[in-house]
Scaffold this motif. Structure first.
Motif, short mmCIF file in Angstrom:
data_model
loop_
_atom_site.label_atom_id
_atom_site.label_comp_id
_atom_site.label_asym_id
_atom_site.label_seq_id
_atom_site.Cartn_x
_atom_site.Cartn_y
_atom_site.Cartn_z
N GLU A 14 1.58 31.47 -12.96
CA GLU A 14 2.96 31.01 -13.18
C GLU A 14 3.18 30.63 -14.64
O GLU A 14 4.22 30.95 -15.23
CB GLU A 14 3.28 29.83 -12.26
N HIS A 15 2.20 29.96 -15.23
CA HIS A 15 2.31 29.57 -16.64
C HIS A 15 2.34 30.80 -17.56
O HIS A 15 3.11 30.86 -18.51
CB HIS A 15 1.17 28.63 -17.05
N LEU A 16 1.48 31.79 -17.25
CA LEU A 16 1.46 33.01 -18.04
C LEU A 16 2.78 33.76 -17.93
O LEU A 16 3.31 34.28 -18.92
CB LEU A 16 0.30 33.92 -17.61
N HIS A 17 3.32 33.81 -16.70
CA HIS A 17 4.61 34.48 -16.51
C HIS A 17 5.71 33.75 -17.29
O HIS A 17 6.56 34.39 -17.92
CB HIS A 17 4.96 34.55 -15.02
N ALA A 18 5.71 32.44 -17.24
CA ALA A 18 6.72 31.65 -17.97
C ALA A 18 6.59 31.87 -19.48
O ALA A 18 7.59 32.01 -20.18
CB ALA A 18 6.58 30.17 -17.63
N LEU A 19 5.35 31.91 -19.97
CA LEU A 19 5.13 32.16 -21.40
C LEU A 19 5.62 33.55 -21.79
O LEU A 19 6.31 33.73 -22.80
CB LEU A 19 3.64 32.01 -21.75
N HIS A 20 5.29 34.55 -20.97
CA HIS A 20 5.73 35.92 -21.23
C HIS A 20 7.26 36.00 -21.26
O HIS A 20 7.85 36.64 -22.14
CB HIS A 20 5.15 36.85 -20.16
N THR A 21 7.90 35.35 -20.31
CA THR A 21 9.36 35.34 -20.25
C THR A 21 9.94 34.67 -21.49
O THR A 21 10.90 35.17 -22.09
CB THR A 21 9.83 34.62 -18.98
N LEU A 23 8.54 34.37 -24.49
CA LEU A 23 8.33 35.23 -25.66
C LEU A 23 9.32 36.40 -25.67
O LEU A 23 9.83 36.78 -26.73
CB LEU A 23 6.88 35.74 -25.70
N ASN A 24 9.58 36.99 -24.51
CA ASN A 24 10.58 38.06 -24.42
C ASN A 24 11.97 37.55 -24.80
O ASN A 24 12.73 38.25 -25.48
CB ASN A 24 10.62 38.68 -23.03
N ASP A 25 12.29 36.33 -24.37
CA ASP A 25 13.59 35.74 -24.72
C ASP A 25 13.70 35.51 -26.22
O ASP A 25 14.74 35.78 -26.83
CB ASP A 25 13.80 34.41 -23.99
N TYR A 30 16.04 37.23 -31.29
CA TYR A 30 15.81 37.56 -32.69
C TYR A 30 16.35 38.95 -33.03
O TYR A 30 16.97 39.15 -34.07
CB TYR A 30 14.31 37.50 -33.01
N GLU A 31 16.11 39.92 -32.16
CA GLU A 31 16.47 41.30 -32.44
C GLU A 31 17.97 41.54 -32.55
O GLU A 31 18.40 42.31 -33.39
CB GLU A 31 15.94 42.22 -31.32
N GLY A 32 18.74 40.92 -31.71
CA GLY A 32 20.15 41.26 -31.68
C GLY A 32 20.30 42.69 -31.19
O GLY A 32 19.77 43.06 -30.16
N ASP A 33 21.00 43.52 -31.98
CA ASP A 33 21.24 44.91 -31.58
C ASP A 33 20.21 45.89 -32.13
O ASP A 33 20.29 47.08 -31.87
CB ASP A 33 22.63 45.36 -32.06
N GLU A 34 19.27 45.41 -32.94
CA GLU A 34 18.29 46.30 -33.56
C GLU A 34 16.88 45.90 -33.13
O GLU A 34 16.52 44.74 -33.18
CB GLU A 34 18.40 46.21 -35.09
#
Length: 191
Positions: A14-21, A23-25, A30-34
């Protein structure tokens, strides 16, 4: 006989999944449209840090020490050599085969240099950005020259001197080419 490996406890997953989520967020925000390959950039920073650490360990193992300070002459040589090597790596037409797996040729950029765009995604894109950006490449080149100055000072000084001489030659070529066109520019426009 098969051995059972214990599953990662549910709480750790659960902690790994939360961390992965999370980091994806962060990457999405950061990326915006690019697309920005932050994971690839982190990998490159890890390679850079590993190289610096490896050079430091090698220097220590060989009993070599960093200089207390650099003379103005050494800094000048390092600066010009870094500039020239960075341009050779990131823009020179002859070094295009090294960049080709990560870039696409767009057109000539004048005086033996290419304009290229980065291609791919993830680490490939990150390497392409590094290899086409003389400002980015210069950090790696300068670090390599400083490490080389500690580990192999004579060879490194010779390479830096060669790169500085090539840079000086480039300036003379550009000045000569500009001087050839002075008479044309001095002609008054007829019209």
């Amino acid at each position: 006989m098969a051995t059972d490996t214990p599953d990662v406890p549910l709480r750790a997953r659960e902690h790994l999944h939360a961390l992965h989520t999370r980091l994806n967020d962060v990457q999405s925000a950061y990326e915006g449209d690019e697309e920005r390959p932050l994971g690839g950039f982190l990998t490159l920073m890890g390679v850079f840090a590993g190289g610096v650490g490896g050079a430091a360990l090698l220097a220590r193992g060989l009993g070599r020490e960093m200089p207390d300070r650099f003379s103005a002459q050494d800094l000048f040589l390092l600066t010009v050599a870094t500039h020239k090597a960075s341009r050779l790596i990131s823009k020179d037409a002859v070094t295009a085969p090294f960049r080709a797996p990560f870039t696409r040729f767009v057109g000539p950029a004048g005086d033996g240099e290419n304009m290229e765009e980065v291609r791919g995604s993830g680490l490939r894109h990150s390497v392409g950005e590094l290899l086409t950006c003389p400002f980015c490449t210069s950090v790696w080149v300068a670090t390599g020259l400083v490490a080389g100055g500690v580990l192999a000072p004579r060879l490194t000084r010779s390479v830096a001197a060669m790169l500085t001489a090539v840079f000086g030659s480039d300036l003379l070529h550009l000045a000569y080419d500009a001087a050839k066109h002075l008479p044309e520019r001095a002609q008054p426009d007829e019209g």
